[in-house]
Design a protein around this motif. Structure first.
Motif, PDB file in Angstrom:
ATOM      1  N   ASP A  35       0.787  -1.307   0.000  1.00  0.00           N
ATOM      2  CA  ASP A  35       0.010   0.112   0.108  1.00  0.00           C
ATOM      3  C   ASP A  35       0.914   1.082  -0.154  1.00  0.00           C
ATOM      4  OD1 ASP A  35      -2.324  -1.273   0.261  1.00  0.00           O
ATOM      5  OD2 ASP A  35      -2.689  -1.248   2.070  1.00  0.00           O
ATOM      6  N   MET A  36       0.455   2.421  -0.572  1.00  0.00           N
ATOM      7  CA  MET A  36       1.407   3.424  -0.995  1.00  0.00           C
ATOM      8  C   MET A  36       0.792   4.732  -0.433  1.00  0.00           C
ATOM      9  SD  MET A  36       4.137   1.941  -2.049  1.00  0.00           S
ATOM     10  CE  MET A  36       5.129   3.246  -2.127  1.00  0.00           C
ATOM     11  N   VAL A  37       1.409   5.523   0.326  1.00  0.00           N
ATOM     12  CA  VAL A  37       0.922   6.925   0.467  1.00  0.00           C
ATOM     13  C   VAL A  37       2.403   7.561   0.305  1.00  0.00           C
ATOM     14  CG1 VAL A  37       0.737   8.360   2.346  1.00  0.00           C
ATOM     15  CG2 VAL A  37      -0.466   6.128   2.404  1.00  0.00           C
ATOM     16  N   VAL A  38       2.136   8.627  -0.534  1.00  0.00           N
ATOM     17  CA  VAL A  38       3.184   9.412  -1.073  1.00  0.00           C
ATOM     18  C   VAL A  38       2.943  10.824  -0.790  1.00  0.00           C
ATOM     19  CG1 VAL A  38       4.708  10.123  -3.010  1.00  0.00           C
ATOM     20  CG2 VAL A  38       3.097   7.876  -3.410  1.00  0.00           C
ATOM     21  N   VAL A  39       4.213  11.408  -0.046  1.00  0.00           N
ATOM     22  CA  VAL A  39       4.088  12.803   0.436  1.00  0.00           C
ATOM     23  C   VAL A  39       5.151  13.590  -0.589  1.00  0.00           C
ATOM     24  CG1 VAL A  39       4.590  14.467   2.106  1.00  0.00           C
ATOM     25  CG2 VAL A  39       3.777  12.185   2.900  1.00  0.00           C
ATOM     26  N   VAL A  40       4.683  14.762  -1.181  1.00  0.00           N
ATOM     27  CA  VAL A  40       5.628  15.384  -2.045  1.00  0.00           C
ATOM     28  C   VAL A  40       5.804  16.752  -1.463  1.00  0.00           C
ATOM     29  CG1 VAL A  40       5.409  14.166  -4.241  1.00  0.00           C
ATOM     30  CG2 VAL A  40       3.689  16.153  -3.448  1.00  0.00           C
ATOM     31  N   SER A  41       6.921  17.334  -1.693  1.00  0.00           N
ATOM     32  CA  SER A  41       7.403  18.558  -1.780  1.00  0.00           C
ATOM     33  C   SER A  41       6.828  19.633  -2.900  1.00  0.00           C
ATOM     34  CB  SER A  41       8.969  18.939  -1.579  1.00  0.00           C
ATOM     35  OG  SER A  41       9.406  18.307  -0.259  1.00  0.00           O
ATOM     36  N   ALA A  42       7.066  20.957  -2.698  1.00  0.00           N
ATOM     37  CA  ALA A  42       6.837  21.797  -4.028  1.00  0.00           C
ATOM     38  C   ALA A  42       7.889  21.678  -5.188  1.00  0.00           C
ATOM     39  CB  ALA A  42       6.831  23.079  -3.574  1.00  0.00           C
ATOM     40  N   MET A  43       7.670  21.784  -6.218  1.00  0.00           N
ATOM     41  CA  MET A  43       8.738  21.747  -7.092  1.00  0.00           C
ATOM     42  C   MET A  43       9.979  22.441  -6.874  1.00  0.00           C
ATOM     43  SD  MET A  43       6.504  22.161 -10.554  1.00  0.00           S
ATOM     44  CE  MET A  43       6.974  21.006 -11.754  1.00  0.00           C
ATOM     45  N   PHE A  85      -0.570   9.267 -11.713  1.00  0.00           N
ATOM     46  CA  PHE A  85      -1.056   7.669 -11.494  1.00  0.00           C
ATOM     47  C   PHE A  85      -2.425   7.389 -12.281  1.00  0.00           C
ATOM     48  CE2 PHE A  85       1.000   8.531  -7.108  1.00  0.00           C
ATOM     49  CZ  PHE A  85       2.197   7.995  -7.538  1.00  0.00           C
ATOM     50  N   GLU A  86      -3.061   8.361 -12.357  1.00  0.00           N
ATOM     51  CA  GLU A  86      -4.428   7.999 -12.984  1.00  0.00           C
ATOM     52  C   GLU A  86      -4.241   7.526 -14.494  1.00  0.00           C
ATOM     53  OE1 GLU A  86      -7.854   8.122 -11.876  1.00  0.00           O
ATOM     54  OE2 GLU A  86      -7.434   8.636  -9.738  1.00  0.00           O
ATOM     55  N   LYS A  87      -3.329   8.525 -15.005  1.00  0.00           N
ATOM     56  CA  LYS A  87      -3.051   8.239 -16.495  1.00  0.00           C
ATOM     57  C   LYS A  87      -2.519   6.780 -16.714  1.00  0.00           C
ATOM     58  CE  LYS A  87       0.521   9.825 -18.820  1.00  0.00           C
ATOM     59  NZ  LYS A  87       1.516  10.606 -19.348  1.00  0.00           N
ATOM     60  N   ARG A  88      -1.829   6.426 -15.761  1.00  0.00           N
ATOM     61  CA  ARG A  88      -1.341   5.049 -15.814  1.00  0.00           C
ATOM     62  C   ARG A  88      -2.171   4.006 -15.445  1.00  0.00           C
ATOM     63  NH1 ARG A  88       2.543   8.625 -15.743  1.00  0.00           N
ATOM     64  NH2 ARG A  88       4.655   8.324 -16.358  1.00  0.00           N
ATOM     65  N   GLY A  89      -3.285   4.250 -15.139  1.00  0.00           N
ATOM     66  CA  GLY A  89      -4.484   3.276 -14.891  1.00  0.00           C
ATOM     67  C   GLY A  89      -4.237   2.814 -13.528  1.00  0.00           C
ATOM     68  N   TYR A  90      -3.773   3.552 -12.694  1.00  0.00           N
ATOM     69  CA  TYR A  90      -3.552   3.268 -11.118  1.00  0.00           C
ATOM     70  C   TYR A  90      -4.353   4.431 -10.325  1.00  0.00           C
ATOM     71  CZ  TYR A  90      -0.338  -0.053 -11.681  1.00  0.00           C
ATOM     72  OH  TYR A  90       0.566  -1.344 -12.059  1.00  0.00           O
ATOM     73  N   PRO A  91      -5.777   4.018  -9.860  1.00  0.00           N
ATOM     74  CA  PRO A  91      -6.525   5.180  -9.198  1.00  0.00           C
ATOM     75  C   PRO A  91      -5.407   5.674  -7.984  1.00  0.00           C
ATOM     76  CG  PRO A  91      -7.439   2.728  -9.156  1.00  0.00           C
ATOM     77  CD  PRO A  91      -6.245   2.628  -9.559  1.00  0.00           C
ATOM     78  N   ALA A  92      -5.701   7.026  -7.590  1.00  0.00           N
ATOM     79  CA  ALA A  92      -5.142   7.833  -6.762  1.00  0.00           C
ATOM     80  C   ALA A  92      -5.963   9.030  -6.369  1.00  0.00           C
ATOM     81  CB  ALA A  92      -3.929   8.457  -7.491  1.00  0.00           C
ATOM     82  N   ARG A  93      -5.560   9.374  -5.355  1.00  0.00           N
ATOM     83  CA  ARG A  93      -6.438  10.793  -4.776  1.00  0.00           C
ATOM     84  C   ARG A  93      -5.290  11.356  -4.139  1.00  0.00           C
ATOM     85  NH1 ARG A  93     -12.180   9.856  -2.284  1.00  0.00           N
ATOM     86  NH2 ARG A  93     -12.729   9.630  -4.617  1.00  0.00           N
ATOM     87  N   ASP A 126      -7.705   1.161   1.472  1.00  0.00           N
ATOM     88  CA  ASP A 126      -8.755  -0.121   1.292  1.00  0.00           C
ATOM     89  C   ASP A 126      -9.338  -0.167  -0.089  1.00  0.00           C
ATOM     90  OD1 ASP A 126      -8.096  -0.956   3.888  1.00  0.00           O
ATOM     91  OD2 ASP A 126      -9.774   0.198   4.896  1.00  0.00           O
ATOM     92  N   ALA A 127      -9.435   0.755  -0.817  1.00  0.00           N
ATOM     93  CA  ALA A 127     -10.224   1.047  -2.012  1.00  0.00           C
ATOM     94  C   ALA A 127      -9.107   0.626  -3.256  1.00  0.00           C
ATOM     95  CB  ALA A 127     -10.977   2.226  -2.268  1.00  0.00           C
ATOM     96  N   GLY A 128      -8.004   0.506  -2.778  1.00  0.00           N
ATOM     97  CA  GLY A 128      -6.902   0.152  -3.777  1.00  0.00           C
ATOM     98  C   GLY A 128      -6.330   1.495  -4.450  1.00  0.00           C
ATOM     99  N   ARG A 129      -6.388   2.551  -3.679  1.00  0.00           N
ATOM    100  CA  ARG A 129      -6.073   3.824  -4.253  1.00  0.00           C
ATOM    101  C   ARG A 129      -4.602   4.188  -3.929  1.00  0.00           C
ATOM    102  NH1 ARG A 129     -11.024   6.072  -2.845  1.00  0.00           N
ATOM    103  NH2 ARG A 129     -12.597   5.771  -4.745  1.00  0.00           N
ATOM    104  N   ILE A 130      -3.840   4.926  -4.722  1.00  0.00           N
ATOM    105  CA  ILE A 130      -2.585   5.239  -4.157  1.00  0.00           C
ATOM    106  C   ILE A 130      -2.902   6.909  -3.487  1.00  0.00           C
ATOM    107  CG2 ILE A 130      -0.352   6.331  -4.628  1.00  0.00           C
ATOM    108  CD1 ILE A 130      -0.308   4.194  -6.974  1.00  0.00           C
ATOM    109  N   VAL A 131      -2.166   7.165  -2.458  1.00  0.00           N
ATOM    110  CA  VAL A 131      -2.692   8.141  -1.605  1.00  0.00           C
ATOM    111  C   VAL A 131      -1.487   9.335  -1.757  1.00  0.00           C
ATOM    112  CG1 VAL A 131      -3.315   9.652   0.366  1.00  0.00           C
ATOM    113  CG2 VAL A 131      -4.420   7.173  -0.181  1.00  0.00           C
ATOM    114  N   VAL A 132      -1.916  10.425  -2.168  1.00  0.00           N
ATOM    115  CA  VAL A 132      -0.502  11.567  -2.477  1.00  0.00           C
ATOM    116  C   VAL A 132      -1.174  12.571  -1.340  1.00  0.00           C
ATOM    117  CG1 VAL A 132       0.451  12.972  -4.075  1.00  0.00           C
ATOM    118  CG2 VAL A 132      -0.673  11.006  -4.747  1.00  0.00           C
ATOM    119  N   VAL A 133      -0.166  13.153  -0.559  1.00  0.00           N
ATOM    120  CA  VAL A 133      -0.307  14.205   0.416  1.00  0.00           C
ATOM    121  C   VAL A 133       0.533  15.073   0.172  1.00  0.00           C
ATOM    122  CG1 VAL A 133      -0.655  14.470   2.953  1.00  0.00           C
ATOM    123  CG2 VAL A 133      -1.276  12.428   2.074  1.00  0.00           C
TER     124      VAL A 133
END
Ligand code: ASP
Ligand code: MG
Length: 409
Positions: A35-43, A85-93, A126-133
């Protein structure tokens, strides 16, 4: 299913191409069954750009509105990454800090996290999404947007990993791990496989800026295994962990690393009365001027007088010297002097706890190179010396060699 929280810094998401590369990388981990949760900085450069926009309006810009502005940087990258992610067919939010409900206190520009609501994220996972925070941001009890201080995305990553009880928090950055010392000074510096939280904190406070210090403290407090690795190269990176865990896996070195700080300055006041209250009279005005004092040394008194030496950040040298000269009069001091051409070199290692003779080995190495030591201070897992700045490179390299930290080749 194992849960990984990964944080990608500004350079890792600095262009669209790199954001797409991050998406591919994360998907690789997802496909391995995490399961993946991804945190990002600004560019990269974006937060600085926003700061300077604010300063164009008000050179002292700070507080609530600065936070509203700065958090937009991360709002851009979470959306772009989720789209990739979405473009690659991986549901994400994607989520801003406020949408997760990362609740902080109300100290704008340097807020501290109080609680994290894990409900939204858990439902998505749980719904299989990748979460981006969005890193670096939160919301206070009154729904004001807050930020966690520069470099705060690391802390977001660790805090989320703690709240979600992730198996590991992985910080992807532009270096591939924590090194025995700065490779720019010692090209033979070696990447460490593991380092303890305590050592990492010492290295950071001594100027090795790989992770935000607060993130390391947080990880230590909640026992979150923390790994630093490169976004651009593959490799295991460096695992930061407890001493207990590290013991099994660690290459049993006495010293883990050599840190240094170039921005030091030293001040001395000679011949002050050896009576109660003198230290306070000297250092009180320094601290009133908001100057942080690092090492302090008072000599044994002779003839009822004593000498006092301390170090400050080089930027504070002039102010500290002026304050000391002012105090000198009422203290009837013999002399005030200063030196802003000094540096601090430290050896750090939990191995020091169980081994004697490390200090003398350090002094021997420096002596062999003809390096004069101006001050010494020790703590449980660290020995620091102050030396003339011209000896920085030589000293670091000699110690690196002397404690066998070199790359095995
Ligand atoms: N973007 C923020 C900064 O540049 C937060 C971070 O990158 O960690 O400080
Ligand atoms: Mg950063």
């Amino acid at each position: 299913m194992p849960l990984l929280v990964q944080k990608y810094g500004g350079t890792s998401v600095g262009t669209i191409k790199r954001i797409e590369a991050v998406a591919d990388k994360v998907i690789g981990y997802k496909n391995q069954g995490n399961d993946m949760v991804v945190v990002v900085s600004a560019m990269s450069g974006e937060t600085n750009r926003l700061v300077s926009l604010a300063q164009d309006i008000d050179s002292q810009a700070k507080g609530r509105e600065l936070d509203v502005l700065l958090t937009t940087g991360e709002q851009v990258t979470i959306a772009l990454l989720a789209m990739a992610f979405e473009k690659r067919g991986y549901p994400a939010r994607s989520y801003t800090g406020g949408q997760v409900r990362i609740v902080t206190d109300s100290a704008h520009n340097k807020a501290r996290i109080k609680s994290i609501d894990d409900e939204n994220i858990k439902r998505d996972l749980d719904a299989g999404r990748i979460v981006v925070v969005a890193g670096f941001q939160g919301i206070d009890e009154d729904s004001n947007i807050t930020t966690l201080g520069r470099g705060g995305s690391d802390t977001t990553g660790v805090a989320l990993a703690a709240a979600l009880k992730a198996d590991e928090c992985q910080i992807f950055t532009d270096v591939d791990g924590v090194y025995t010392t700065d490779p720019r000074v010692e090209p033979d510096a070696r990447r460490l496989n593991t380092i303890t939280f305590e050592e990492m904190l010492e290295m950071a406070s001594l100027g090795s800026k790989v992770l935000q210090t607060r993130a390391v403290e947080f990880a230590q407090k909640y026992q979150v295994p923390l790994r630093v690795l490169s976004s651009f190269e593959s490799g295991e990176g460096t695992l930061i962990t407890t001493e207990y865990e590290a013991d099994d896996i660690m290459e049993q070195a006495l010293i883990s690393g050599i840190a240094f700080n170039r921005d030091e300055a030293q001040l001395t006041i000679n011949g002050v009365a050896d009576t109660p209250g003198v230290a306070y009279q000297i250092l009180g005005p320094i601290s009133d001027a908001n100057i942080e004092v690092d090492m302090i040394l008072q000599n044994i008194g002779a003839d009822g007088t004593t000498d006092f030496t301390f170090t400050v950040h080089r930027n504070d040298f002039d102010t500290a010297l002026a304050s000391l000269q002012k105090a000198a009069g009422s203290l009837e001091a013999r002399e005030v002097s200063g030196n802003n051409k000094i540096v601090k070199i430290s050896i750090v290692g939990v191995g020091m706890r169980s081994h004697a003779g490390i200090a003398s080995r350090m002094f021997e190495v420096l002596a062999k190179e003809g390096i004069n030591i101006l001050m010494i201070s020790t703590s449980e897992i660290k020995i620091s010396v102050v030396v003339d700045e011209k000896y920085l490179e030589l000293g670091v390299r000699a110690l690196h060699e002397g404690f066998d930290l070199k790359q095995e080749s």
